[in-house]
Design a protein around this motif. Structure first.
Motif, PDB file in Angstrom:
ATOM      1  N   SER B  20       0.842  -1.356   0.401  1.00 48.37           N
ATOM      2  CA  SER B  20      -0.229   0.069  -0.167  1.00 48.37           C
ATOM      3  C   SER B  20       0.984   1.175   0.038  1.00 48.37           C
ATOM      4  O   SER B  20       1.613   1.342   0.678  1.00 48.37           O
ATOM      5  CB  SER B  20      -0.738  -0.254   1.146  1.00 48.37           C
ATOM      6  N   LEU B  21       0.302   2.313  -0.404  1.00 46.22           N
ATOM      7  CA  LEU B  21       1.249   3.479  -0.605  1.00 46.22           C
ATOM      8  C   LEU B  21      -0.214   4.343   0.146  1.00 46.22           C
ATOM      9  O   LEU B  21      -0.688   4.450  -0.038  1.00 46.22           O
ATOM     10  CB  LEU B  21       0.940   3.952  -2.055  1.00 46.22           C
ATOM     11  N   GLU B  67      -8.176   4.165  -1.355  1.00 44.10           N
ATOM     12  CA  GLU B  67      -9.315   4.467  -0.647  1.00 44.10           C
ATOM     13  C   GLU B  67      -8.463   5.306   0.184  1.00 44.10           C
ATOM     14  O   GLU B  67      -7.832   5.736   0.328  1.00 44.10           O
ATOM     15  CB  GLU B  67      -8.725   3.097   0.547  1.00 44.10           C
ATOM     16  N   CYS B  68      -9.653   6.237   1.422  1.00 43.99           N
ATOM     17  CA  CYS B  68     -10.002   7.455   1.940  1.00 43.99           C
ATOM     18  C   CYS B  68     -10.380   7.053   3.276  1.00 43.99           C
ATOM     19  O   CYS B  68     -11.380   7.251   3.369  1.00 43.99           O
ATOM     20  CB  CYS B  68     -10.693   8.247   0.586  1.00 43.99           C
ATOM     21  N   HIS B  77      -4.162   0.872  -2.902  1.00 47.67           N
ATOM     22  CA  HIS B  77      -3.297  -0.885  -2.244  1.00 47.67           C
ATOM     23  C   HIS B  77      -3.072  -1.206  -3.603  1.00 47.67           C
ATOM     24  O   HIS B  77      -3.665  -1.383  -4.782  1.00 47.67           O
ATOM     25  CB  HIS B  77      -4.777  -1.391  -1.826  1.00 47.67           C
ATOM     26  N   LEU B  78      -1.914  -1.776  -3.353  1.00 45.53           N
ATOM     27  CA  LEU B  78      -1.330  -2.266  -5.125  1.00 45.53           C
ATOM     28  C   LEU B  78      -1.731  -4.161  -4.895  1.00 45.53           C
ATOM     29  O   LEU B  78      -0.828  -4.621  -3.610  1.00 45.53           O
ATOM     30  CB  LEU B  78       0.002  -2.272  -4.746  1.00 45.53           C
ATOM     31  N   LEU B  88       6.487   6.694 -11.492  1.00 47.32           N
ATOM     32  CA  LEU B  88       6.601   7.517  -9.498  1.00 47.32           C
ATOM     33  C   LEU B  88       5.078   7.252  -9.250  1.00 47.32           C
ATOM     34  O   LEU B  88       4.702   7.841 -10.270  1.00 47.32           O
ATOM     35  CB  LEU B  88       7.004   8.796 -10.420  1.00 47.32           C
ATOM     36  N   TYR B  89       4.243   7.261  -8.354  1.00 48.61           N
ATOM     37  CA  TYR B  89       2.811   7.280  -7.676  1.00 48.61           C
ATOM     38  C   TYR B  89       2.755   8.913  -6.976  1.00 48.61           C
ATOM     39  O   TYR B  89       3.238   8.837  -5.802  1.00 48.61           O
ATOM     40  CB  TYR B  89       2.853   5.902  -7.231  1.00 48.61           C
ATOM     41  N   LEU B  90       1.785  10.047  -7.690  1.00 51.07           N
ATOM     42  CA  LEU B  90       2.373  11.136  -7.084  1.00 51.07           C
ATOM     43  C   LEU B  90       0.940  10.770  -6.076  1.00 51.07           C
ATOM     44  O   LEU B  90      -0.577  10.830  -7.053  1.00 51.07           O
ATOM     45  CB  LEU B  90       2.371  11.804  -8.218  1.00 51.07           C
TER      46      LEU B  90
END
Lengths: 113, 117
Positions: B20-21, B67-68, B77-78, B88-90
């Motif tokens: 997860s990020l 998800e918030c 979630h990955l 790159l995930y922003l």
């Protein structure tokens, strides 16, 4: 639909040179215009913005004027530094597109000492 | 506080992993975004949350699940990612303006550099 066209890079300059990055846009409504900067290995930072025609955004020596008649928002800086080396993105947001950001392709600027 | 924070800074995962990020902001913004950015390209919008509800999904594959949990936090979630998902995930946030929750001026975090092996 909305679109943003930026001048092709990369751009290489010497320190203290004048920088211009051209940006033109197409939008169906009355967009807000932005310049974002991305330094190596970092996220995007808002550099400046303008929300209506003839507004001038400015920050850190950079300026851009919202020109509705030419649908342009060119970025300028009078004297660049090595620390200005980055990728610059022109962007717009508009109610017609749910305020999603439309980005230009980005211009890589390298300033040499 | 005008900062958007993201963790982790770097993530390496295999194609069978689940990770997860995370993203956090304390600017009182009620619109939050996930973007994917490939090298030398502009960010591509993935998801928009407005008032903690998903308002825009830009046809993102289901192996990405946003998800918030509250107004300050945003997760991504990955699961079962592919090597082409390396990027790159922003995360970004803004005031809400549009009906779909899009805002005007967006503030970006530093990103998570994801590598899928």
């Amino acid at each position: 639909g909305n679109s943003v066209t930026q001048m092709e890079g990369p751009v290489t300059l010497s320190e203290e040179a004048f920088l211009t990055i051209n940006c033109t846009y197409t939008a169906t409504g009355y967009p807000s215009l932005f310049w974002y900067v991305q330094y190596p290995g970092e996220g995007l930072q808002l550099l400046l913005k303008a929300t209506k025609a003839d507004d001038k955004g400015s920050n850190k020596g950079f300026e851009a004027t919202y020109r509705k008649e030419t649908t342009s928002f060119h970025l300028e800086k009078g004297s660049v530094q090595v620390s200005d080396s980055a990728v610059y993105f022109c962007a717009l947001s508009d109610r017609s597109n749910d305020y999603k950001l439309s980005f230009g392709a980005g211009t890589t600027v390298t300033v040499r000492a | 506080d005008t900062e958007v924070t993201q963790t982790p800074k770097h993530l390496v995962m295999g194609m069978t992993n689940k990770k997860s990020l995370k993203c956090e902001q304390h600017m009182g913004h009620r619109a939050m975004y996930w973007y994917k950015q490939k090298a030398k390209k502009p960010p591509e919008l993935m998801f928009v949350y407005s008032y903690e509800k998903l308002s825009i999904n830009e046809s993102v594959p289901s192996r990405f699940s946003p998800e918030c949990p509250n107004s300050s936090l945003l997760n991504l979630h990955l699961h079962a990612l592919q090597p082409e998902d390396s990027a790159l995930y922003l995360c970004a946030s803004s005031q809400v303006r549009g009906l779909a929750g899009g805002g005007d001026e967006q503030f970006f975090g530093p990103g998570t550099r994801l590598t899928v092996l």
